[in-house]
Design a protein around this motif. Sequence first.
Motif, PDB file in Angstrom:
ATOM      1  N   ASN A   1      -7.161  -8.755  -7.090  1.00 38.12           N
ATOM      2  CA  ASN A   1      -7.021 -10.185  -7.364  1.00 38.12           C
ATOM      3  C   ASN A   1      -5.587 -10.666  -7.192  1.00 38.12           C
ATOM      4  OD1 ASN A   1      -9.559 -11.712  -8.466  1.00 38.12           O
ATOM      5  ND2 ASN A   1      -9.729  -9.603  -9.211  1.00 38.12           N
ATOM      6  N   LEU A   2      -4.613  -9.815  -7.490  1.00 36.87           N
ATOM      7  CA  LEU A   2      -3.222 -10.180  -7.234  1.00 36.87           C
ATOM      8  C   LEU A   2      -2.978 -10.366  -5.740  1.00 36.87           C
ATOM      9  CD1 LEU A   2      -1.370  -7.910  -9.817  1.00 36.87           C
ATOM     10  CD2 LEU A   2      -1.355 -10.409  -9.756  1.00 36.87           C
ATOM     11  N   TYR A   3      -3.619  -9.538  -4.926  1.00 41.00           N
ATOM     12  CA  TYR A   3      -3.525  -9.704  -3.473  1.00 41.00           C
ATOM     13  C   TYR A   3      -4.091 -11.067  -3.055  1.00 41.00           C
ATOM     14  CZ  TYR A   3      -4.912  -9.205   1.434  1.00 41.00           C
ATOM     15  OH  TYR A   3      -5.114  -9.427   2.777  1.00 41.00           O
ATOM     16  N   LEU A   4      -5.271 -11.416  -3.594  1.00 40.22           N
ATOM     17  CA  LEU A   4      -5.884 -12.699  -3.237  1.00 40.22           C
ATOM     18  C   LEU A   4      -5.015 -13.868  -3.683  1.00 40.22           C
ATOM     19  CD1 LEU A   4      -9.606 -11.896  -4.182  1.00 40.22           C
ATOM     20  CD2 LEU A   4      -8.579 -11.894  -1.902  1.00 40.22           C
ATOM     21  N   GLU A   5      -4.420 -13.747  -4.872  1.00 37.85           N
ATOM     22  CA  GLU A   5      -3.533 -14.810  -5.360  1.00 37.85           C
ATOM     23  C   GLU A   5      -2.294 -14.928  -4.481  1.00 37.85           C
ATOM     24  OE1 GLU A   5      -2.583 -14.172  -9.448  1.00 37.85           O
ATOM     25  OE2 GLU A   5      -4.446 -15.069 -10.181  1.00 37.85           O
ATOM     26  N   LYS A   6      -1.711 -13.787  -4.154  1.00 33.08           N
ATOM     27  CA  LYS A   6      -0.483 -13.779  -3.345  1.00 33.08           C
ATOM     28  C   LYS A   6      -0.710 -14.462  -1.998  1.00 33.08           C
ATOM     29  CE  LYS A   6       2.538 -10.498  -0.931  1.00 33.08           C
ATOM     30  NZ  LYS A   6       2.817  -9.061  -0.694  1.00 33.08           N
ATOM     31  N   HIS A   7      -1.877 -14.225  -1.403  1.00 35.75           N
ATOM     32  CA  HIS A   7      -2.174 -14.790  -0.082  1.00 35.75           C
ATOM     33  C   HIS A   7      -2.967 -16.095  -0.171  1.00 35.75           C
ATOM     34  CE1 HIS A   7      -0.718 -11.288   2.248  1.00 35.75           C
ATOM     35  NE2 HIS A   7      -1.070 -10.614   1.167  1.00 35.75           N
ATOM     36  N   ASN A   8      -3.120 -16.623  -1.401  1.00 34.71           N
ATOM     37  CA  ASN A   8      -3.789 -17.904  -1.638  1.00 34.71           C
ATOM     38  C   ASN A   8      -5.175 -17.945  -0.993  1.00 34.71           C
ATOM     39  OD1 ASN A   8      -3.874 -20.487  -2.809  1.00 34.71           O
ATOM     40  ND2 ASN A   8      -3.249 -21.458  -0.899  1.00 34.71           N
ATOM     41  N   VAL A   9      -5.939 -16.874  -1.214  1.00 34.64           N
ATOM     42  CA  VAL A   9      -7.281 -16.767  -0.642  1.00 34.64           C
ATOM     43  C   VAL A   9      -8.293 -17.359  -1.624  1.00 34.64           C
ATOM     44  CG1 VAL A   9      -9.060 -15.191   0.179  1.00 34.64           C
ATOM     45  CG2 VAL A   9      -6.654 -14.701   0.643  1.00 34.64           C
ATOM     46  N   ALA A  10      -9.048 -18.335  -1.155  1.00 30.08           N
ATOM     47  CA  ALA A  10     -10.128 -18.894  -1.981  1.00 30.08           C
ATOM     48  C   ALA A  10     -11.283 -17.900  -2.016  1.00 30.08           C
ATOM     49  CB  ALA A  10     -10.589 -20.223  -1.397  1.00 30.08           C
ATOM     50  N   SER A  11     -11.990 -17.850  -3.131  1.00 33.94           N
ATOM     51  CA  SER A  11     -13.118 -16.918  -3.236  1.00 33.94           C
ATOM     52  C   SER A  11     -14.160 -17.462  -4.200  1.00 33.94           C
ATOM     53  CB  SER A  11     -12.638 -15.541  -3.704  1.00 33.94           C
ATOM     54  OG  SER A  11     -12.054 -15.622  -4.985  1.00 33.94           O
ATOM     55  N   LEU A  12     -15.390 -16.965  -4.046  1.00 31.17           N
ATOM     56  CA  LEU A  12     -16.457 -17.284  -4.985  1.00 31.17           C
ATOM     57  C   LEU A  12     -16.327 -16.403  -6.218  1.00 31.17           C
ATOM     58  CD1 LEU A  12     -19.438 -17.512  -2.474  1.00 31.17           C
ATOM     59  CD2 LEU A  12     -18.134 -19.403  -3.466  1.00 31.17           C
ATOM     60  N   PRO A  13     -16.903 -16.825  -7.351  1.00 24.11           N
ATOM     61  CA  PRO A  13     -16.785 -16.011  -8.565  1.00 24.11           C
ATOM     62  C   PRO A  13     -17.408 -14.629  -8.376  1.00 24.11           C
ATOM     63  CG  PRO A  13     -17.618 -18.209  -9.072  1.00 24.11           C
ATOM     64  CD  PRO A  13     -17.637 -18.074  -7.595  1.00 24.11           C
ATOM     65  N   LEU A  14     -16.717 -13.611  -8.841  1.00 21.24           N
ATOM     66  CA  LEU A  14     -17.194 -12.239  -8.755  1.00 21.24           C
ATOM     67  C   LEU A  14     -18.179 -11.971  -9.890  1.00 21.24           C
ATOM     68  CD1 LEU A  14     -16.520  -9.726  -6.979  1.00 21.24           C
ATOM     69  CD2 LEU A  14     -14.968  -9.030  -8.807  1.00 21.24           C
ATOM     70  N   GLU A  15     -19.266 -11.268  -9.592  1.00 22.00           N
ATOM     71  CA  GLU A  15     -20.260 -10.919 -10.601  1.00 22.00           C
ATOM     72  C   GLU A  15     -20.337  -9.412 -10.765  1.00 22.00           C
ATOM     73  OE1 GLU A  15     -23.930 -12.815  -9.679  1.00 22.00           O
ATOM     74  OE2 GLU A  15     -23.060 -14.831  -9.622  1.00 22.00           O
ATOM     75  N   SER A  16     -20.963  -8.953 -11.852  1.00 23.14           N
ATOM     76  CA  SER A  16     -20.953  -7.531 -12.171  1.00 23.14           C
ATOM     77  C   SER A  16     -21.705  -6.681 -11.152  1.00 23.14           C
ATOM     78  CB  SER A  16     -21.542  -7.294 -13.565  1.00 23.14           C
ATOM     79  OG  SER A  16     -22.863  -7.810 -13.657  1.00 23.14           O
ATOM     80  N   ASN A  17     -22.598  -7.282 -10.368  1.00 27.99           N
ATOM     81  CA  ASN A  17     -23.304  -6.511  -9.334  1.00 27.99           C
ATOM     82  C   ASN A  17     -22.524  -6.462  -8.025  1.00 27.99           C
ATOM     83  OD1 ASN A  17     -23.632  -9.150  -8.531  1.00 27.99           O
ATOM     84  ND2 ASN A  17     -25.823  -8.965  -8.083  1.00 27.99           N
ATOM     85  N   GLN A  18     -21.309  -6.994  -8.037  1.00 32.53           N
ATOM     86  CA  GLN A  18     -20.456  -6.972  -6.841  1.00 32.53           C
ATOM     87  C   GLN A  18     -19.212  -6.112  -7.042  1.00 32.53           C
ATOM     88  OE1 GLN A  18     -20.110 -11.186  -6.921  1.00 32.53           O
ATOM     89  NE2 GLN A  18     -21.757 -11.527  -5.454  1.00 32.53           N
ATOM     90  N   VAL A  19     -19.172  -5.360  -8.136  1.00 33.50           N
ATOM     91  CA  VAL A  19     -18.081  -4.419  -8.405  1.00 33.50           C
ATOM     92  C   VAL A  19     -18.670  -3.012  -8.350  1.00 33.50           C
ATOM     93  CG1 VAL A  19     -16.329  -3.662 -10.039  1.00 33.50           C
ATOM     94  CG2 VAL A  19     -16.909  -6.093  -9.878  1.00 33.50           C
TER      95      VAL A  19
END
Length: 504
Positions: free
Chosen positions: A117-135
């Motif tokens: 998530n720090l990577y996504l924040e650093k690169h200002n990447v928009a994303s959909l909410p993460l759910e427990s079946n996607q980890v």
Amino acid sequence: MQIGDYLLEEIAFEGAATRTWVARQVSVNRPVIIDSLNREHQQDDDIVSEFLADVRAKARVDHPFIGSVYEAIREGRLCFFAREALSGETLEEMIESGQQLAPEHIAHILRQISEANLYLEKHNVASLPLESNQVYVSEGYLTRIVNMAVGGDRDHSISTQEKHLLGSALLELLEKDKPGSTRTKSLLSYMTDLERDIPITWEQIRDLSEGIERQLTTPDEPLALEQSTVKLRKNDTSKKLVLFTGIGIGAAALIIIASLFINRPDRPKERILNEAVEIPSGNYPTHDGGKNQLRSFWIDAHEVTIGEYAEFLALMDQLTPSQQENFQHEDQPESKESHKPDDWDNLLAAARKGMNWNGRKVTLNCPVVGVDWWDAYAFAEQAGRRLPTQEEWYAALSSSKTPLKEIKASPWGPVDQSDEDLTANKIYGMAGNVSEWTRKLAKNPAYPTKPKMVVLCGGSFLKPDSTATSREWLDPSTSDLTDPRDLRRPDLGFRTIGDTAPSE
């Protein structure tokens, strides 16, 4: 049913506009996931455009803890993309099966999710909410998440939702009454608290989970007691003392965690420093007054930073030894077990907090040091680039036509700190911050009878008289090292070059 190179095996999910298939890529015989637009939407140009914008956003994501996108295809009525099929169990499956995980394993999982998530924040990447079946959690508690990137601007409220969901899921998996359970539970509870005026950040979660993990996996030195035994009085006082001590320790843990959130100083932020400068093909002067014909190439505008090197190590940690060998030089000594620089854990911890290390203030934007040639080579290979030769390094220096006397050595600090240690075509740090590894062995013209040696280019903050034209040959006959490429110094780093501009 087969579409293109992909054999569709079964539907995993069916939504309003898309279907998700479990599939296999025939040409390389690997499992994949296919996401396709439903037929009724495949001819709607607006929906297709939005779908492809999301795919492009996913394809730009490049992080070891986030699933990869292989390719997107639009042929006739078909519009779909293929992505990596992640291995392991999902958090949802682990909860449903009643699994319980030790605090250090929960912390390890959480640290990896935080890094992603720090990577996504650093690169200002928009994303959909993460759910427990996607980890997904696999062997060794390696944790990877489904690539949920989408087009558009990042919505930071989604990050808050993810923290709440992950905190709740991991609380269900946390094994109680184990060393570290109280601190881990406190951290997860902070993540689930949506009433906080200042939500906990991914950086705070990463640092706290890393601290829990380090403490629980590194045994403490036993405390020396004045007596080998301690006699307890046979009354309720000792029981009350134990009770109050336990309450006090728990309260102290909460106070310490809270103080980290309330009183922590602002930390220096890691910047995206991925600029490169194109050096056109041509006949360039050399250090020794000759000429050398070179093809065009792109050279990093900055020396490789501590933050960039940390990402490289995070990736290497997730690879098997045989996978790591793909990036290592064939002559790398078998005795070399790691690409961690000297005193790496302390250096990285200080850089994340903007504190002193070895008497100097460091941040994630400072050049990585304490790396040997093998480390620099592997980093460059993993990035799809290479170390420059001394001829390429000098061509980059001379290409800008900047008078060399105008390039002043920069002191220790961030790689883009000095406007004086800067060429006209915006290459930083050729006269300082640190000396830099080059790729090939070369003759020292002062000692033409000696064999070729490793060459370092550029000046260093530890050598105030050095300049952008400085060179240093590592003579094995005057060194304690069997191979000078094993050398590590606090003023020695590197930059890379490539045939194309580096990807974001």
